[in-house]
Write an enzyme that holds these catalytic residues in place. Structure first.
Site, short mmCIF file in Angstrom:
data_model
loop_
_atom_site.label_atom_id
_atom_site.label_comp_id
_atom_site.label_asym_id
_atom_site.label_seq_id
_atom_site.Cartn_x
_atom_site.Cartn_y
_atom_site.Cartn_z
CB SER A 89 6.29 -3.30 -3.95
OG SER A 89 5.17 -2.92 -4.73
CD GLU B 170 3.08 0.94 1.90
OE1 GLU B 170 3.53 1.14 0.77
OE2 GLU B 170 3.54 0.08 2.67
CG HIS C 137 4.55 1.49 -2.48
ND1 HIS C 137 4.26 0.45 -1.63
CD2 HIS C 137 4.90 0.93 -3.66
CE1 HIS C 137 4.41 -0.69 -2.27
NE2 HIS C 137 4.81 -0.43 -3.51
#
Length: 542
Positions: free
Chosen positions: A217, A335, A429
């Protein structure tokens, strides 16, 4: 041919001199680094050192300055505990990503080392945590490096400055800088940590010429920055990129792609906070400043300044100006299931959805609707956001590195387990992190995290850890429990992680081509391309 089984000692020597260069009378491992002698803790077969300062405290007059030299000490410094997390706003306790922090401080530039016993020239992995460049800490139990070290790697994690303390530019800061630039302080922290690793990791048994930088990320975004920053060149040898993005970033002193300059954004923030000058801002309590900056809408990100970040990420890769290193990169199939706030309002009918797609994408609407059809609007909007934010950007890195002749490997994490399925969070995610780190127990994970369970989850985790560590060691991911992992350049080959590891080709057919065209059109029109690939029927955004 069956993949090579990876024992704890990988494809490098494990000799008597190394991580445990010595020990005190109580048996605690000791090393000598540039700053002085350091005592860690013995944890099974590992030596662990926590809270090591890698740069000067960025406090007082050092707030909003590049990291200074790390402090030295006399005698033996004990390193049993993590340093404080960098000052950050609190996440709501209901957030999936909420994790209680033991301590926060502006004096936070520390790192941690897990090293196997008697390691010598072991591969080194440097971990950059995620958190939108706003939140996060190397002390998260999920980021414990023990499982990497048990597989023969020296694992390093670190804190870097966050939010407006780490990423704000301002004309007054540029004026006082020798390079006439500002912002990117968090990135400069990461570079300083990599320099520290280069200078000191051999004392822990690591090979300074075999360093892999790894992030997820915002950590993956940081790895992307490092790949294109001239200041990071030569400080790492491989990169692992999990769920990256490659939006347009503001330029230091001029508006670009519909965004004000980074300096202007900093000046507007000062106005909102009634800060008249730098001395006043530097005297403000760090927590108060960070909280008020977040409430004022400051969004931390890199600044294109011509020095630390000389150009947009996509321009650097298009020009071949990125670091030529092997990469392993990938995304999660779900995600945005944990990031629905990124989605615009959903159209109320298939007809409204199709009309919005045509309005947004014109002659590309037919291709868009083939990939993201109107008969399943919710799923299509989740997939569109996934691909527009993470999929296109991450696959682009792999494509470009493969085109440069580098080993380049792509994955899609598509694994679901009971606790995630029950909350409609399949492959969400950051959901792969528990498997990559081998941290599958309740006590290893943030309190609201869906906990994996069962032998299939544990087996998948073992396979992924094998792949990650072998890639760091040799540049080729291997596991005795999974198939050979072909390079992406071999017909867009990749590995899909679901209930196991499976070879496949063309991970998301047509996705990359569509989003590349959308991005290039918006780029030519001098418009931001982040979050631009979906449909939006809200009047203020049409």
């Amino acid at each position: 041919m069956k993949a090579l089984r990876l024992p704890l000692a990988l494809l490098f020597a494990l000799l008597p001199a190394g991580a445990w260069a010595g020990s005190d009378e109580a048996g605690a491992p000791q090393v000598t680094i540039e700053q002085g002698q350091l005592a860690g803790t013995r944890e099974g077969e590992l030596a662990v050192y926590r809270g090591i300062p890698y740069a000067a405290p960025p406090v007082g007059e050092r707030r909003w300055k590049p990291p200074g030299p790390a402090p030295n000490w006399s005698g033996v410094r004990s390193a049993p505990e993590f340093g404080p997390a960098c000052t950050q706003p609190a996440l709501p306790p209901s957030s999936l990503y909420y994790e209680p922090l033991r301590r926060t401080s502006e004096d936070c530039l520390t790192l941690n080392v897990w090293a196997p016993e008697r390691a010598r020239k072991a591969p080194v992995i440097v971990w950059l945590h995620g958190g939108s460049l706003r939140v996060g800490s190397s002390a998260s139990p999920m980021y414990d490096g023990a499982n990497f070290a048990r597989r023969g790697a020296v694992f390093v994690s670190l804190n870097y400055r966050l939010g407006a303390l780490g990423w704000m530019a301002h004309r007054a800061l540029s004026d006082e800088s020798s390079g006439h630039v500002s912002g990117n302080y968090g990135l400069l922290d990461q570079i300083a940590a990599l320099r520290w690793v280069r200078a000191n990791v051999a004392a822990f048994g690591g090979d300074p010429d075999n360093v892999t930088v790894m992030g997820e990320s915002a950590g993956a975004l940081s790895v992307s920055y490092l790949l294109v920053s001239p200041l990071a060149r030569g400080l790492f040898d491989k990169a692992i990129v999990q769920s990256a993005n490659a939006r347009a970033f503001p330029a230091l002193a001029e508006p670009v792609f519909g965004m004000p300059s980074a300096e202007t954004t900093g000046e507007r923030l000062f106005d909102k906070l009634d800060l008249r000058d730098l001395p006043t801002a530097r005297a403000m309590d760090a927590q108060q400043f960070v909280d008020r900056a977040a409430q004022a809408g400051f969004s931390p990100q890199g600044t294109i300044d011509g020095e630390v970040l000389p150009m947009q990420i996509i321009d650097a890769f298009d020009r071949g100006a990125q670091a030529k290193v092997p990469v392993l990169a990938g995304i999660n199939s779900g995600e945005v299931r944990a990031q629905r706030a990124l989605l615009p309002p959903a159209p109320t009918s298939a007809e409204a959805y199709e009309d919005a797609a045509k309005a947004a994408h014109g002659d590309l609407a037919a291709a868009f609707l083939r990939l993201y059809p109107s008969d399943r609007i919710d799923q299509s909007m989740l997939a569109t956001a996934r691909d527009g934010i993470y999929g296109w950007a991450t696959e682009r890195i792999v494509r470009k590195q493969a085109a440069e002749g580098q080993n380049a490997y792509f994955f899609v994490f598509d694994h679901c387990y009971a606790a995630a399925r029950a909350r409609d969070l399949c492959a969400f995610h950051a959901g792969e992190l528990a498997f990559v780190f081998g941290r599958l127990r309740r006590e290893d994970l943030p309190p609201n995290w869906p906990v994996p369970s069962g032998p299939a989850d544990a087996a998948l985790s073992q396979t992924m850890m094998d792949y990650w560590v072998s890639f760091a060691a040799t540049g080729t991911p291997r596991s005795d429990h999974g198939p050979a992992w072909p390079g992406y350049g071999e017909g867009e080959a990749y590995i899909r992680f679901d209930h196991g590891a499976h070879q496949a080709t063309d991970p998301l057919p047509g996705m990359f081509e569509l989003h590349e065209e959308i991005v290039q059109r918006r780029k030519r029109a001098d418009r931001q391309w982040f979050l631009s690939a979906g449909v939006d029927v809200s009047p203020e955004r049409r």
